[in-house]
Design an enzyme around this catalytic site. Structure first.
Site, mmCIF file in Angstrom:
data_model
loop_
_atom_site.group_PDB
_atom_site.id
_atom_site.type_symbol
_atom_site.label_atom_id
_atom_site.label_comp_id
_atom_site.label_asym_id
_atom_site.label_seq_id
_atom_site.Cartn_x
_atom_site.Cartn_y
_atom_site.Cartn_z
ATOM 1 N N ASP A 46 0.557 -1.019 -0.451
ATOM 2 C CA ASP A 46 0.338 0.372 -0.080
ATOM 3 C C ASP A 46 1.010 1.466 -0.608
ATOM 4 O OD1 ASP A 46 -2.933 1.472 1.068
ATOM 5 O OD2 ASP A 46 -1.541 2.329 1.641
ATOM 6 N N TYR A 51 3.730 9.479 -0.523
ATOM 7 C CA TYR A 51 4.356 8.858 0.438
ATOM 8 C C TYR A 51 6.005 9.169 -0.253
ATOM 9 C CZ TYR A 51 0.263 6.595 2.182
ATOM 10 O OH TYR A 51 -0.333 6.064 2.886
ATOM 11 N N LYS A 76 -2.532 5.950 -4.886
ATOM 12 C CA LYS A 76 -3.182 6.698 -4.339
ATOM 13 C C LYS A 76 -3.599 8.192 -4.552
ATOM 14 C CE LYS A 76 -3.179 4.844 0.317
ATOM 15 N NZ LYS A 76 -2.295 4.694 1.027
ATOM 16 N N HIS A 109 -8.070 9.620 -1.921
ATOM 17 C CA HIS A 109 -6.935 9.343 -0.840
ATOM 18 C C HIS A 109 -7.449 10.433 0.651
ATOM 19 C CE1 HIS A 109 -2.432 9.320 1.313
ATOM 20 N NE2 HIS A 109 -3.269 8.875 1.695
HETATM 21 N N1 LIG Z 1 -5.661 6.529 3.652
HETATM 22 C C1 LIG Z 1 -4.916 7.224 4.407
HETATM 23 O O1 LIG Z 1 -4.846 8.608 4.866
HETATM 24 C C2 LIG Z 1 -3.456 6.061 5.273
HETATM 25 C C3 LIG Z 1 -3.496 7.225 6.833
HETATM 26 C C4 LIG Z 1 -2.092 6.372 6.929
HETATM 27 C C5 LIG Z 1 -1.340 5.606 6.836
HETATM 28 N N2 LIG Z 1 -2.015 4.858 6.204
HETATM 29 C C6 LIG Z 1 -1.596 3.329 5.015
HETATM 30 O O2 LIG Z 1 -1.381 2.271 6.343
HETATM 31 C C7 LIG Z 1 -0.751 2.310 6.801
HETATM 32 C C8 LIG Z 1 -0.356 1.599 7.962
HETATM 33 O O3 LIG Z 1 -0.533 2.693 8.786
HETATM 34 P P1 LIG Z 1 0.542 3.716 9.760
HETATM 35 O O4 LIG Z 1 2.128 3.529 9.840
HETATM 36 O O5 LIG Z 1 -0.065 4.968 10.132
HETATM 37 O O6 LIG Z 1 0.067 2.420 11.500
HETATM 38 P P2 LIG Z 1 -0.071 1.825 12.011
HETATM 39 O O7 LIG Z 1 0.669 0.835 10.598
HETATM 40 O O8 LIG Z 1 -0.449 1.636 13.016
HETATM 41 O O9 LIG Z 1 1.667 1.529 13.113
HETATM 42 C C9 LIG Z 1 2.932 1.673 11.740
HETATM 43 C C10 LIG Z 1 3.554 2.449 13.633
HETATM 44 O O10 LIG Z 1 3.774 1.024 14.296
HETATM 45 C C11 LIG Z 1 5.110 0.992 14.806
HETATM 46 N N3 LIG Z 1 4.890 -1.063 14.578
HETATM 47 C C12 LIG Z 1 5.192 -1.548 13.666
HETATM 48 N N4 LIG Z 1 4.836 -3.151 13.853
HETATM 49 C C13 LIG Z 1 4.863 -2.776 15.185
HETATM 50 C C14 LIG Z 1 5.085 -4.054 15.922
HETATM 51 N N5 LIG Z 1 4.899 -5.339 15.774
HETATM 52 N N6 LIG Z 1 5.050 -3.756 17.784
HETATM 53 C C15 LIG Z 1 4.746 -2.651 17.811
HETATM 54 N N7 LIG Z 1 5.138 -1.363 17.061
HETATM 55 C C16 LIG Z 1 5.001 -1.833 16.139
HETATM 56 C C17 LIG Z 1 6.290 1.185 13.472
HETATM 57 O O11 LIG Z 1 7.803 1.336 13.728
HETATM 58 P P3 LIG Z 1 8.827 0.311 12.923
HETATM 59 O O12 LIG Z 1 8.357 1.370 11.281
HETATM 60 O O13 LIG Z 1 9.972 1.508 13.749
HETATM 61 O O14 LIG Z 1 9.392 -0.634 13.254
HETATM 62 C C18 LIG Z 1 5.400 1.834 13.226
HETATM 63 O O15 LIG Z 1 5.514 3.449 14.119
HETATM 64 C C19 LIG Z 1 0.409 3.245 6.117
HETATM 65 O O16 LIG Z 1 1.682 2.762 5.854
HETATM 66 C C20 LIG Z 1 0.153 3.436 4.605
HETATM 67 O O17 LIG Z 1 -0.153 2.170 4.077
HETATM 68 C C21 LIG Z 1 -3.548 4.736 5.184
#
Ligand SMILES: NC(=O)c1ccc[n+]([C@@H]2O[C@H](COP(=O)([O-])OP(=O)(O)OC[C@H]3O[C@@H](n4cnc5c(N)ncnc54)[C@H](OP(=O)(O)O)[C@@H]3O)[C@@H](O)[C@H]2O)c1
Length: 275
Positions: A46, A51, A76, A109
């Protein structure tokens, strides 16, 4: 290798239920980290134009040695590129940067309702899908009023809506709306950016299943039929976040996690206020 379940779209295609999110993965690390994720077994990535790492994502996919159709990639269109001309330009730029002949899924997005261009953008996405260069089209951060409007204007129901969703903000009403209309729910921020580690219930459950709190949250999403896309730049976590298909959370424990939902559990922007 673990087979990842697929969730069917309303357009005949389907999506692997677990994907690798790459928000905040720096451009220079994207190819290597996405390559690792693919080696571990992820088949769904994704990304987004916003990004700034599409080039690395595309390189990892194109150099993976796997047939293109074994990998599923989402990108997106950012708010400032909404409207007919700019969204076509954005899609074409993304496709070229990714180095693909076709894209699996293109999302709006954010609705960015202040610009009032999301209906026109959705009409343009329908044309792009008809051209065959994108297989499925959907939206992100849309609320029922935005979904109603695009469906009423075009008769075309998005394949998927990607929304903030995790145990502390479960979006039950929106999920019910999706189920009613045949829209797949996809969770962004699925481990609440790591906050799952600090929740007492998730920690207790993690210990009882011999798993991490992140694995419990991701498994809870999988068992609810939600597509989930955790991000990590840490190799051990990229692997453990994938390792969620060999255990099952009991109905009682699922209900306890369901009860973690909080009205103020959102950590991201309110979609109707974001432009
Ligand atoms: N459509 C939208 O508006 C939107 C908005 C936000 C995100 N997204 C998408 O959704 C994806 C995921 O969301 P997100 O990146 O915001 O948040 P997330 O996946 O909930 O959390 C990522 C964070 O959690 C940490 N982490 C990863 N695995 C872990 C584990 N097993 N235990 C503890 N902490 C852990 C990561 O740290 P490290 O990287 O340091 O391991 C990073 O800081 C994004 O990458 C993006 O593709 C979309």
């Amino acid at each position: 290798m673990t087979a990842i379940p697929r969730i069917a779209f309303n357009d005949g295609h389907s999506i692997p239920q677990l994907g690798f999110g790459v928000f905040r993965i720096p451009a220079e690390e994207a190819e290597q980290l996405v390559g690792q994720a693919i080696e571990i077994g992820y088949r769904h990535i994704d990304t987004a134009w916003g990004y700034f790492n599409e080039e690395g994502v595309g390189a990892a996919v194109n150099n993976s040695g796997l047939p293109r159709d074994e990998l599923f990639v989402t990108t997106k269109v950012w708010n400032s590129s909404q409207g007919r001309e700019l969204s076509i330009e954005s899609f074409e730029r993304s496709l070229e940067t990714l180095g693909f002949d076709y894209l699996d899924l293109l999302l709006i997005h954010w609705p960015a309702p202040g610009n009032d261009l999301y209906v026109e953008t959705w009409e343009t996405f329908i044309e792009l899908r008809e051209s065959g260069r994108v297989r499925s089209i959907g939206v992100s951060n849309f609320e029922p009023e935005h979904l109603h409007r695009i469906i009423e204007a075009t008769g075309v129901v998005p394949a998927l809506n990607q929304i903030e969703l995790h145990p502390f903000f479960q979006q039950k009403l929106l999920r019910d709306f999706h189920d009613l209309h045949g829209i797949v729910t996809e969770a962004w921020g699925p481990i609440a950016r790591g906050a799952v580690d600090d929740d007492p219930l998730l920690v207790v459950l993690a210990n009882s299943y011999g798993r991490s709190p992140a694995q419990i949250a991701l498994r809870w999403e999988i068992q609810h039929g939600i597509v989930t896309i955790p991000k990590s730049a840490t190799p051990a976590r990229i692997a453990s976040n994938f390792d969620i298909f060999d255990f099952e959370i009991t109905a009682d424990d699922m209900a306890m996690i369901d009860a973690l939902d909080r009205e103020d559990g959102r950590f991201g922007p309110v979609p109707s206020e974001m432009n």
